[in-house]
Design a protein around this motif. Structure first.
Motif, mmCIF file in Angstrom:
data_model
loop_
_atom_site.group_PDB
_atom_site.id
_atom_site.type_symbol
_atom_site.label_atom_id
_atom_site.label_comp_id
_atom_site.label_asym_id
_atom_site.label_seq_id
_atom_site.Cartn_x
_atom_site.Cartn_y
_atom_site.Cartn_z
ATOM 1 N N UNK A 228 -3.946 -3.983 -3.524
ATOM 2 C CA UNK A 228 -3.341 -3.803 -5.050
ATOM 3 C C UNK A 228 -1.962 -3.022 -4.997
ATOM 4 N N UNK A 229 -0.684 -3.885 -5.088
ATOM 5 C CA UNK A 229 0.460 -3.083 -4.964
ATOM 6 C C UNK A 229 0.891 -2.312 -6.314
ATOM 7 N N UNK B 131 -5.815 1.457 -1.325
ATOM 8 C CA UNK B 131 -5.985 1.249 0.322
ATOM 9 C C UNK B 131 -7.352 0.205 0.291
ATOM 10 N N UNK B 132 -7.505 -0.112 1.483
ATOM 11 C CA UNK B 132 -8.834 -1.042 1.816
ATOM 12 C C UNK B 132 -9.596 -0.356 2.921
ATOM 13 N N UNK B 133 -10.728 -0.540 3.143
ATOM 14 C CA UNK B 133 -11.794 -0.118 3.995
ATOM 15 C C UNK B 133 -12.424 -1.588 4.692
ATOM 16 N N UNK C 122 -4.063 2.365 4.131
ATOM 17 C CA UNK C 122 -2.917 2.152 3.235
ATOM 18 C C UNK C 122 -1.933 1.166 4.093
ATOM 19 N N UNK C 123 -1.361 0.346 3.171
ATOM 20 C CA UNK C 123 -0.158 -0.219 3.677
ATOM 21 C C UNK C 123 1.057 0.878 3.969
ATOM 22 N N UNK D 72 4.481 -2.766 5.818
ATOM 23 C CA UNK D 72 3.299 -3.542 5.301
ATOM 24 C C UNK D 72 3.429 -3.807 3.537
ATOM 25 N N UNK D 73 3.951 -2.752 2.792
ATOM 26 C CA UNK D 73 4.156 -2.947 1.534
ATOM 27 C C UNK D 73 5.496 -4.182 1.063
ATOM 28 N N UNK D 74 6.170 -4.221 2.119
ATOM 29 C CA UNK D 74 7.370 -5.290 2.059
ATOM 30 C C UNK D 74 6.780 -6.572 2.370
ATOM 31 N N UNK D 75 5.966 -6.615 3.200
ATOM 32 C CA UNK D 75 5.249 -7.771 3.682
ATOM 33 C C UNK D 75 4.542 -8.326 2.622
ATOM 34 N N UNK D 76 3.363 -7.502 2.139
ATOM 35 C CA UNK D 76 2.348 -7.629 1.001
ATOM 36 C C UNK D 76 3.183 -8.007 -0.106
#
Length: 81
Positions: free
Chosen positions: A18-19, A25-27, A56-57, A61-65
């Motif tokens: 979720x940006x 985050x995810x698990x 978390x990103x 990772x944020x940029x990529x996602x």
């Protein structure tokens, strides 16, 4: 560019984030599909997520996602097939 199954699995995982919140985050649970677990591990090794089992990103990772999710919206889908 060839889209390997590994790359597609990684894109699927990145599409889950979720940006709207960097605190979201995810698990990846041990019971997850092996493909998902390996994708999460590779994303961690690439420096895109903060923990080997998700987390978390990172800034990268944020940029990529963001780029991936934008491309998916433009192409009219919310999921990589």
């Amino acid at each position: 560019m060839q889209f390997s199954s590994d790359l597609i699995d990684e894109m699927r995982v990145l599409a889950l984030f979720n940006l709207d919140s960097v605190n979201s985050g995810i698990k990846a649970h041990k019971a997850a599909d092996p493909e998902v677990l390996m994708a999460v591990s590779r994303l961690y090794a690439k420096g895109l997520i903060s923990l080997p089992d998700g987390g978390y990103l990172t800034d990268l990772g944020i940029h990529c996602a963001e780029q991936l999710q934008t491309a998916l919206r433009i192409l009219g889908t919310s999921e990589v097939n």
